[in-house]
Design a protein around this motif. Structure first.
Motif, short mmCIF file in Angstrom:
data_model
loop_
_atom_site.label_atom_id
_atom_site.label_comp_id
_atom_site.label_asym_id
_atom_site.label_seq_id
_atom_site.Cartn_x
_atom_site.Cartn_y
_atom_site.Cartn_z
N GLY A 57 0.82 -1.20 0.00
CA GLY A 57 0.00 0.00 0.00
C GLY A 57 0.85 1.25 0.00
N ALA A 58 1.22 1.72 -1.21
CA ALA A 58 2.12 2.87 -1.31
C ALA A 58 1.34 4.18 -1.30
CB ALA A 58 2.98 2.76 -2.57
N GLY A 59 0.57 4.38 -0.24
CA GLY A 59 -0.12 5.66 -0.07
C GLY A 59 0.85 6.69 0.48
N ARG A 60 0.36 7.61 1.27
CA ARG A 60 1.21 8.68 1.78
C ARG A 60 2.08 8.23 2.95
NH1 ARG A 60 -2.64 14.09 1.56
NH2 ARG A 60 -3.37 13.79 -0.56
N VAL A 61 1.65 7.17 3.64
CA VAL A 61 2.33 6.79 4.87
C VAL A 61 3.46 5.79 4.64
CG1 VAL A 61 2.01 5.84 7.18
CG2 VAL A 61 0.21 7.21 6.15
N GLY A 62 3.15 4.67 3.96
CA GLY A 62 4.10 3.57 3.83
C GLY A 62 5.46 3.94 3.30
N PRO A 63 5.55 4.60 2.13
CA PRO A 63 6.87 4.95 1.61
C PRO A 63 7.67 5.85 2.54
CG PRO A 63 5.22 5.09 -0.13
CD PRO A 63 4.47 4.88 1.16
N ALA A 64 6.98 6.76 3.25
CA ALA A 64 7.71 7.65 4.17
C ALA A 64 8.30 6.86 5.34
CB ALA A 64 6.77 8.74 4.69
N LEU A 65 7.54 5.92 5.88
CA LEU A 65 8.07 5.11 6.98
C LEU A 65 9.22 4.22 6.51
CD1 LEU A 65 4.84 4.01 8.92
CD2 LEU A 65 6.26 6.05 9.22
N ALA A 66 9.06 3.64 5.32
CA ALA A 66 10.13 2.81 4.78
C ALA A 66 11.39 3.63 4.54
CB ALA A 66 9.67 2.14 3.49
N ALA A 67 11.22 4.86 4.06
CA ALA A 67 12.37 5.73 3.83
C ALA A 67 13.06 6.07 5.14
CB ALA A 67 11.93 7.00 3.10
N SER A 68 12.29 6.27 6.20
CA SER A 68 12.90 6.58 7.49
C SER A 68 13.62 5.36 8.06
CB SER A 68 11.84 7.08 8.48
OG SER A 68 10.92 6.04 8.81
N LEU A 69 13.08 4.18 7.81
CA LEU A 69 13.76 2.96 8.25
C LEU A 69 15.05 2.75 7.45
CD1 LEU A 69 10.70 0.58 8.71
CD2 LEU A 69 12.23 1.39 10.51
N GLN A 70 15.04 3.16 6.19
CA GLN A 70 16.25 3.06 5.37
C GLN A 70 17.36 3.94 5.95
OE1 GLN A 70 15.83 4.42 1.27
NE2 GLN A 70 17.25 2.82 0.59
#
Length: 402
Positions: free
Chosen positions: A22-35
């Motif tokens: 689910g690449a809405g507004r939340v998921g990619p941002a959290l994944a980027a912060s985990l990166q």
């Protein structure tokens, strides 16, 4: 600013591969912060063009695959889909064997705890509910804003430390929420954030009708001070005509709203009653002024009230009669108690309809509009199909916005 000590990524143990469903507004941002914390995003699923573009911007080089393939590649999976799609997605993934034992499954819904992940838990997954109490834009700005962002955390006790560690690695501040308290927690955020937007938008519209050229600039300092005072002092920060018991001003407000913005009358009266209730409870509103204020707030009902009662199958209340209610605890409430009796809360004061109801006028754009974070799924999302994207979090969905 993150108060927790910084640790070099290479010194952190148990670096994880991360997937996003689910690449809405939340998921990619959290994944980027985990990166940024040293974890490695390896797969993302998305449906809309906006989701595909967002994933490319925040997670460049990470392949777009099906939800089942995301789970096949990742140790830690972020399920950032709309609330209404989450249960069906989890069930579908579990039923088709996509869930692997020992895999961390994280959802970002404010509404749910970990019980919604039970089908995956029975398949061996490790369930975590991490809800960022923040609104998201779907841009890289969100990654920066996660610093210091509170997260509502729910997890099995044995996974509590792992859940809190993930939040800290994203720059957030973990706040433990019991499974049973999750719906109330989410309702509180919706009142504080979603409905605040509604109130501010309504205030700006009224200022425009009053001829104010820049309503946002006029409201900015006032709202900033009110919010700061409320967060610091709670009900002690209440000011204005209701808290003072200035019934004449309240009557004038209602009259103006009936003439220029009738759709705002019901909201004004509801908020005024709640404000009076709290002001009375905290000793800000003098009891001797409350009776006159009661009369002002229990004036004629907004146009259309009788029509609404008829459509619901309930008779419209007569003069001096308490309107029927379906709220919690109504069965235990003494409806025969006079509204003016000592100890009656302001929120229980009745509205007195005046004469036959007229057709309700609805201003263009005021009906049928949902909150910006109100997500609706297009049906169950199984592991072989694309999962719906959570375009905006909600205190709402969502993940996120409060």
């Amino acid at each position: 600013m993150n108060p927790h000590p910084s640790i070099e990524a290479q010194d952190r143990p148990a670096r994880l591969t991360v997937g996003v469903v689910g690449a809405g507004r939340v998921g990619p941002a959290l994944a980027a912060s985990l990166q940024l914390a040293g974890h490695r995003p390896v797969a993302v699923s998305g449906v809309s063009d906006a989701s595909v573009r967002r994933a490319a911007e925040l997670l460049p080089g990470v392949p777009l695959v099906s939800p089942a393939e995301v789970l096949a590649r990742a140790d830690l999976v972020l399920l950032t889909v709309p609330d209404d799609a989450l249960a069906d997605l989890v069930s579908g993934l579990a039923e088709t064997g996509a869930v692997r034992p020992g895999q961390l499954l994280v959802h970002t819904s404010g509404r749910f705890g970990t019980a919604v992940l039970d089908p995956a838990t029975r398949a061996g997954a490790l369930p975590l509910a991490l809800h960022p109490a923040m609104t998201f834009t779907g841009t890289s700005v969100d990654v920066q804003r996660l610093a210091g962002c509170p997260f509502g955390v729910t997890a099995p006790e044995e996974l509590r430390m792992a859940a809190e560690a993930l939040v800290i690695e994203m720059g957030g501040e973990p706040e433990w929420i019991l499974e049973s308290a999750r719906p109330l927690y989410h309702a509180a955020l919706a009142i504080g954030a979603n409905y605040l937007v509604t109130l501010v938008a309504q205030a700006m519209e009224l200022l425009e009708k009053a001829g104010v050229q820049a309503p946002d600039r006029m409201l900015g300092p006032l709202l900033g001070a009110a919010l700061d005072n409320a967060l610091r002092s709670g009900d002690a920060a209440l000011t204005g005509p209701v808290a003072r018991g200035d019934a004449g001003t309240v009557v004038a407000h209602v009259a103006e709203l009936r003439q220029h913005a009738p759709q705002a009358v019901a909201g004004y009266l509801a908020m005024a009653r709640m404000t009076a209730d709290r002001a009375l409870s905290h000793g800000l509103l003098k009891p001797e002024l409350a009776a006159e204020l009661l009369d002002a707030l229990a004036g004629p009902a907004p146009e259309g009230t009788a029509d609404l009662a008829e459509s619901s199958g309930e008779p419209a209340p007569r003069d001096g009669e308490r309107a029927p209610s379906t709220g919690p605890g109504d069965a235990d409430r003494d409806h025969d108690q006079p509204a003016h009796e000592a100890g009656t809360a302001a929120s229980d004061w009745p509205a007195r309809p005046a004469g036959p109801a007229q057709p309700e006028d609805t201003a263009p754009g005021t009906a049928g509009t949902g909150a910006p974070d109100d997500h609706r799924a297009n049906g169950p999302a199984g592991p072989g199909s694309a999962a719906p994207d959570s375009e905006t979090p909600d205190p709402g969905s969502h993940g996120g916005d409060s």
